[in-house]
Design a protein around this motif. Sequence first.
Motif, PDB file in Angstrom:
ATOM      1  N   GLU A  33       9.266 -39.030   0.135  1.00  0.00           N
ATOM      2  CA  GLU A  33       9.291 -40.149  -0.512  1.00  0.00           C
ATOM      3  C   GLU A  33       9.581 -41.321   0.468  1.00  0.00           C
ATOM      4  OE1 GLU A  33      11.930 -38.015  -2.455  1.00  0.00           O
ATOM      5  OE2 GLU A  33      10.241 -37.246  -3.427  1.00  0.00           O
ATOM      6  N   GLY A  34       9.747 -42.671  -0.067  1.00  0.00           N
ATOM      7  CA  GLY A  34       9.856 -43.628   0.720  1.00  0.00           C
ATOM      8  C   GLY A  34      10.846 -43.931   1.960  1.00  0.00           C
ATOM      9  N   ARG A  35      10.581 -44.769   2.822  1.00  0.00           N
ATOM     10  CA  ARG A  35      11.519 -45.008   3.876  1.00  0.00           C
ATOM     11  C   ARG A  35      11.734 -46.662   3.775  1.00  0.00           C
ATOM     12  NH1 ARG A  35      11.117 -40.120   4.150  1.00  0.00           N
ATOM     13  NH2 ARG A  35      10.745 -38.952   5.896  1.00  0.00           N
ATOM     14  N   HIS A  53      -3.903 -48.909   4.883  1.00  0.00           N
ATOM     15  CA  HIS A  53      -3.185 -47.293   5.194  1.00  0.00           C
ATOM     16  C   HIS A  53      -3.113 -46.828   3.804  1.00  0.00           C
ATOM     17  CE1 HIS A  53       0.377 -49.489   4.813  1.00  0.00           C
ATOM     18  NE2 HIS A  53       0.069 -50.261   5.781  1.00  0.00           N
ATOM     19  N   PRO A  54      -2.944 -45.403   3.820  1.00  0.00           N
ATOM     20  CA  PRO A  54      -2.937 -44.691   2.700  1.00  0.00           C
ATOM     21  C   PRO A  54      -1.612 -44.610   2.117  1.00  0.00           C
ATOM     22  CG  PRO A  54      -3.008 -43.226   4.109  1.00  0.00           C
ATOM     23  CD  PRO A  54      -3.112 -44.246   4.844  1.00  0.00           C
ATOM     24  N   TRP A  55      -0.629 -45.444   2.148  1.00  0.00           N
ATOM     25  CA  TRP A  55       0.717 -45.567   1.685  1.00  0.00           C
ATOM     26  C   TRP A  55       0.756 -47.102   1.086  1.00  0.00           C
ATOM     27  CZ3 TRP A  55       0.344 -44.053   6.772  1.00  0.00           C
ATOM     28  CH2 TRP A  55       0.588 -44.819   7.678  1.00  0.00           C
ATOM     29  N   ASP A  56       1.898 -47.129   0.060  1.00  0.00           N
ATOM     30  CA  ASP A  56       2.156 -48.336  -0.611  1.00  0.00           C
ATOM     31  C   ASP A  56       3.045 -48.953   0.471  1.00  0.00           C
ATOM     32  OD1 ASP A  56       0.692 -47.526  -2.774  1.00  0.00           O
ATOM     33  OD2 ASP A  56       2.477 -47.003  -3.852  1.00  0.00           O
ATOM     34  N   GLU A  57       3.073 -50.017   0.471  1.00  0.00           N
ATOM     35  CA  GLU A  57       4.333 -50.859   1.660  1.00  0.00           C
ATOM     36  C   GLU A  57       4.735 -52.175   0.949  1.00  0.00           C
ATOM     37  OE1 GLU A  57       4.039 -50.984   6.224  1.00  0.00           O
ATOM     38  OE2 GLU A  57       2.354 -51.727   5.272  1.00  0.00           O
ATOM     39  N   ALA A 109       6.392 -40.532   4.075  1.00  0.00           N
ATOM     40  CA  ALA A 109       6.922 -40.092   5.223  1.00  0.00           C
ATOM     41  C   ALA A 109       5.865 -40.309   6.468  1.00  0.00           C
ATOM     42  CB  ALA A 109       7.385 -38.644   5.368  1.00  0.00           C
ATOM     43  N   ALA A 110       4.480 -40.235   6.103  1.00  0.00           N
ATOM     44  CA  ALA A 110       3.438 -40.271   6.838  1.00  0.00           C
ATOM     45  C   ALA A 110       3.572 -41.622   7.892  1.00  0.00           C
ATOM     46  CB  ALA A 110       2.156 -40.053   6.492  1.00  0.00           C
ATOM     47  N   GLU A 117       4.619 -42.047  16.587  1.00  0.00           N
ATOM     48  CA  GLU A 117       3.809 -41.751  17.624  1.00  0.00           C
ATOM     49  C   GLU A 117       3.313 -43.105  18.506  1.00  0.00           C
ATOM     50  OE1 GLU A 117       0.253 -39.365  16.373  1.00  0.00           O
ATOM     51  OE2 GLU A 117       1.620 -38.098  15.100  1.00  0.00           O
ATOM     52  N   LEU A 118       3.269 -44.243  17.934  1.00  0.00           N
ATOM     53  CA  LEU A 118       3.325 -45.314  18.706  1.00  0.00           C
ATOM     54  C   LEU A 118       4.118 -45.856  19.488  1.00  0.00           C
ATOM     55  CD1 LEU A 118       1.963 -47.784  15.864  1.00  0.00           C
ATOM     56  CD2 LEU A 118       0.453 -46.914  17.825  1.00  0.00           C
ATOM     57  N   ALA A 119       5.562 -45.470  19.021  1.00  0.00           N
ATOM     58  CA  ALA A 119       6.697 -45.731  19.814  1.00  0.00           C
ATOM     59  C   ALA A 119       6.807 -44.850  20.986  1.00  0.00           C
ATOM     60  CB  ALA A 119       8.099 -45.740  19.061  1.00  0.00           C
TER      61      ALA A 119
END
Length: 148
Positions: A33-35, A53-57, A109-110, A117-119
Amino acid sequence: MSIPATIIKPNQGKTFSFLGNTITCKFNNNRQEGRIYEFLATASSGVPPLHSHPWDESFYFLEGEVAFQVETETIEATPGYFVNLPAGVAHTFQVRSPQAKFLVWVSNAAAETYINELAQAAQEQSLTLEAVNAIAQKHHIQFVKVNK
């Protein structure tokens, strides 16, 4: 079985830095679930391209001024503004004040893997345009071309 309370003090949490942004994970329940992240960005921070992207924000603005674009509409987000984006909605932002702080909730979590990976690429000084595109593609981030 009860879940223990989570208390994170100011200046605590896992921190990521790239493109002039400091991103601190304020809540992660170690499930899918969310972060919740705290973004601290400056006017000289990199501007993410219009993307989806494939997640809600969801975004909640705490300090500063941010030009926030959703699809073709741009709002000037100031403290107290809230923006909820379902998965697949194109968006970007640009900090207009010297700095801005906002909270970002992501539904999956994706998103954290993508940020990690960006960081890491930034830390290794290999955050090139090609690297950003490869990382984005791996995580199903779509960059949107604007027709003018």
